[in-house]
Design a protein around this motif. Structure first.
Motif, short mmCIF file in Angstrom:
data_model
loop_
_atom_site.label_atom_id
_atom_site.label_comp_id
_atom_site.label_asym_id
_atom_site.label_seq_id
_atom_site.Cartn_x
_atom_site.Cartn_y
_atom_site.Cartn_z
N PHE A 159 11.10 7.96 8.99
CA PHE A 159 9.72 8.39 8.84
C PHE A 159 8.81 7.17 8.64
CE2 PHE A 159 6.29 9.80 5.85
CZ PHE A 159 5.58 10.56 6.77
N ASP A 160 7.84 7.01 9.53
CA ASP A 160 6.88 5.92 9.43
C ASP A 160 5.48 6.53 9.36
OD1 ASP A 160 5.31 3.70 9.56
OD2 ASP A 160 6.17 2.89 11.41
N PRO A 161 4.83 6.46 8.20
CA PRO A 161 3.52 7.10 8.06
C PRO A 161 2.37 6.32 8.70
CG PRO A 161 4.09 5.99 6.03
CD PRO A 161 5.28 5.85 6.94
N PHE A 162 2.64 5.10 9.16
CA PHE A 162 1.58 4.27 9.71
C PHE A 162 1.38 4.52 11.20
CE2 PHE A 162 3.08 2.03 5.97
CZ PHE A 162 1.90 1.64 5.35
N THR A 163 0.13 4.61 11.62
CA THR A 163 -0.21 4.76 13.03
C THR A 163 -0.40 3.40 13.67
OG1 THR A 163 -2.60 4.82 12.63
CG2 THR A 163 -1.40 6.92 12.47
N SER A 164 -0.52 3.37 15.00
CA SER A 164 -0.73 2.10 15.70
C SER A 164 -2.05 1.46 15.28
CB SER A 164 -0.71 2.33 17.21
OG SER A 164 -1.68 3.29 17.59
N ASP A 165 -3.08 2.25 15.06
CA ASP A 165 -4.37 1.70 14.60
C ASP A 165 -4.23 1.10 13.21
OD1 ASP A 165 -5.63 2.44 16.92
OD2 ASP A 165 -6.46 4.30 16.11
N GLY B 59 9.58 6.52 -7.89
CA GLY B 59 9.72 7.72 -7.08
C GLY B 59 9.12 7.51 -5.68
N THR B 60 9.38 8.46 -4.81
CA THR B 60 8.87 8.41 -3.44
C THR B 60 8.08 9.67 -3.14
OG1 THR B 60 10.82 7.14 -2.77
CG2 THR B 60 9.53 8.13 -1.02
N ALA B 61 6.90 9.50 -2.59
CA ALA B 61 6.06 10.65 -2.26
C ALA B 61 6.73 11.50 -1.19
CB ALA B 61 4.69 10.17 -1.78
N PRO B 62 6.60 12.81 -1.26
CA PRO B 62 7.17 13.67 -0.21
C PRO B 62 6.41 13.48 1.10
CG PRO B 62 5.78 14.95 -1.69
CD PRO B 62 5.90 13.58 -2.30
N LYS B 63 7.05 13.80 2.20
CA LYS B 63 6.41 13.63 3.51
C LYS B 63 5.11 14.43 3.61
CE LYS B 63 10.67 12.69 6.08
NZ LYS B 63 11.57 13.12 7.18
N SER B 64 5.07 15.57 2.91
CA SER B 64 3.88 16.41 2.96
C SER B 64 2.65 15.71 2.42
CB SER B 64 4.13 17.71 2.18
OG SER B 64 4.44 17.43 0.82
N ALA B 65 2.85 14.76 1.48
CA ALA B 65 1.71 14.05 0.89
C ALA B 65 1.00 13.19 1.92
CB ALA B 65 2.20 13.18 -0.27
N PHE B 66 1.72 12.73 2.93
CA PHE B 66 1.13 11.88 3.96
C PHE B 66 0.35 12.69 5.00
CE2 PHE B 66 4.73 9.57 2.25
CZ PHE B 66 4.22 8.29 2.07
N LYS B 67 0.55 13.99 5.02
CA LYS B 67 -0.08 14.84 6.03
C LYS B 67 -1.20 15.68 5.45
CE LYS B 67 4.37 15.14 8.43
NZ LYS B 67 5.47 16.04 8.88
N TRP C 133 -3.86 10.32 3.23
CA TRP C 133 -3.13 9.07 3.43
C TRP C 133 -3.93 8.10 4.30
CZ3 TRP C 133 -0.01 5.35 2.45
CH2 TRP C 133 0.55 4.55 3.44
N ALA C 134 -4.50 8.60 5.40
CA ALA C 134 -5.29 7.75 6.29
C ALA C 134 -6.50 7.19 5.56
CB ALA C 134 -5.72 8.53 7.53
N ASN C 135 -7.16 8.02 4.76
CA ASN C 135 -8.31 7.56 3.98
C ASN C 135 -7.88 6.52 2.95
OD1 ASN C 135 -10.23 9.16 5.29
ND2 ASN C 135 -9.81 10.91 3.96
N TYR C 136 -6.70 6.74 2.37
CA TYR C 136 -6.20 5.82 1.36
C TYR C 136 -5.94 4.44 1.97
CZ TYR C 136 -3.42 3.95 -2.46
OH TYR C 136 -2.95 3.15 -3.48
N VAL C 137 -5.28 4.40 3.11
CA VAL C 137 -5.00 3.13 3.77
C VAL C 137 -6.30 2.42 4.12
CG1 VAL C 137 -4.02 2.04 5.84
CG2 VAL C 137 -2.78 3.89 4.69
N SER C 138 -7.25 3.15 4.67
CA SER C 138 -8.54 2.57 5.05
C SER C 138 -9.27 1.99 3.84
CB SER C 138 -9.40 3.65 5.72
OG SER C 138 -10.67 3.14 6.07
N ILE D 282 0.83 -1.20 0.00
CA ILE D 282 0.00 0.00 0.00
C ILE D 282 0.87 1.25 0.00
CG2 ILE D 282 -1.63 1.34 1.40
CD1 ILE D 282 -2.92 -1.33 2.20
N LEU D 283 1.96 1.23 0.75
CA LEU D 283 2.88 2.36 0.76
C LEU D 283 3.51 2.56 -0.61
CD1 LEU D 283 4.44 4.59 2.20
CD2 LEU D 283 6.07 2.85 2.98
N ALA D 284 3.93 1.46 -1.25
CA ALA D 284 4.54 1.54 -2.58
C ALA D 284 3.57 2.11 -3.60
CB ALA D 284 5.04 0.16 -3.01
N ASP D 285 2.30 1.70 -3.51
CA ASP D 285 1.34 2.20 -4.49
C ASP D 285 1.01 3.67 -4.24
OD1 ASP D 285 -0.23 1.55 -6.81
OD2 ASP D 285 -2.01 1.81 -5.56
N PHE D 286 1.00 4.07 -2.98
CA PHE D 286 0.81 5.49 -2.67
C PHE D 286 1.96 6.31 -3.25
CE2 PHE D 286 0.99 9.24 0.17
CZ PHE D 286 -0.33 9.66 0.11
#
Length: 297
Positions: free
Chosen positions: A258-264, A161-169, A180-185, A148-152
């Motif tokens: 940098f880890d964009p994933f939360t505990s949930d 390429g790698t998404a900038p940190k700003s894309a996750f926020k 990003w949270a909506n995408y993972v869900s 999921i991270l690779a596809d994002f």
């Protein structure tokens, strides 16, 4: 409209058309400096991708096989890299149900070809309704976290390429959560459903490949895949494929801090991962398949 205005408008249209063509022919659609530094810029300033050194000249399967093999994966699971490895080892082109113009001109000439003239056919879709579309399938499974991270990253910066940190926020307009949270869900059930459908609904044989094992033991895993598709290669060809296994279509990890994933998110990831592992285990038991590798993700 004056003649000058018409000329200016025509020139603008030509430039726009030319820009679109350049974008379509870029195999990485937005990948930046790590792969397109100064050494890969030509004298016009356009990006140039490093050339692929093929072990042998690519060819079509002749005669075409009556059994079309699907190469199935969730996006971001290494499908393009596995196609690259197969082409390196066999010299036979691989196909796809899609048309990626960048891939077509940079090593994958059989984009949008789905018949027996190709070794395997890339798909990220559920099993087709036509029962004879694919006779068998290779199911490439990658840990949902990494896939999921690779596809994002792909959606934001292309194949490697790698998404900038700003894309996750970045906040979503419709929801209080980040995009990003909506995408993972949204993608977790898609990841689970794809693997479930191919392992429970597809009538033909399925060869299960874990991406992590392909990385860890590329030679043995690739040899098992070639046995499944009934293609024999020489030791020399295999050695060449392994010597050139990195290629240009593997995304390099950019952020170590940098880890964009939360505990949930991790809880949800583990849930779907474990459910799919149980489906894999059930499939192997039903079909009396011995997992020689004992590997998973």
């Amino acid at each position: 409209m004056s003649r000058r205005s018409i000329i200016v408008l025509a020139a603008a249209v030509v430039m726009l058309y030319f820009s679109i063509i350049l974008f379509m022919l870029s195999p990485l659609h937005g990948a930046k400096s790590a792969y397109y530094g100064n050494s890969y810029m030509n004298h016009f300033g356009f990006r140039q991708v490093p050339s692929v050194n093929w072990c042998k000249e690519l060819k079509w399967r002749s005669p075409p096989s009556p059994n079309v093999v699907a190469l199935v994966s969730y996006p971001g699971s290494g499908n393009t890299w596995l196609r690259y490895l197969l082409q390196q080892a066999t010299g036979i082109v691989t196909g796809s149900i899609y048309m990626d113009y960048g891939l077509r001109v940079h090593g994958f000439p059989a984009e949008n070809v789905t018949d027996g003239s190709v070794l395997v056919v890339k798909t990220h879709e559920a099993p087709p309704l036509e029962p004879d579309k694919f006779k068998s399938a290779i199911l490439l499974i990658r840990n949902p976290r990494d896939a999921i991270l690779a596809d994002f990253n792909r959606l934001h910066k292309g194949h490697i390429g790698t998404a900038p940190k700003s894309a996750f926020k970045r906040k979503s307009q419709e929801h209080k959560k980040s995009e990003w949270a909506n995408y993972v869900s949204a993608q977790l059930p898609v990841w689970e459903s794809l693997h479930r459908l191919w392992l429970t609904r597809f009538a033909g044989p399925v060869h299960i490949v874990f991406y992590e094992l392909l990385v860890q033991d590329t030679r043995a895993t690739l040899a098992d895949i070639l046995e499944f598709v009934n293609v024999t290669v020489t030791e020399e060809s295999m050695n060449c494929a392994i010597a050139n296994k990195e290629g240009i279509y593997r995304r390099k990890k950019k952020y170590d801090d940098f880890d964009p994933f939360t505990s949930d998110m991790y809880v949800a990831l583990d849930d779907v991962r474990n459910r799919v592992l149980r489906i894999v285990s059930d499939y192997r038991k039903r079909h009396n398949i011995t997992d020689r590798s004992k590997g998973n993700f």
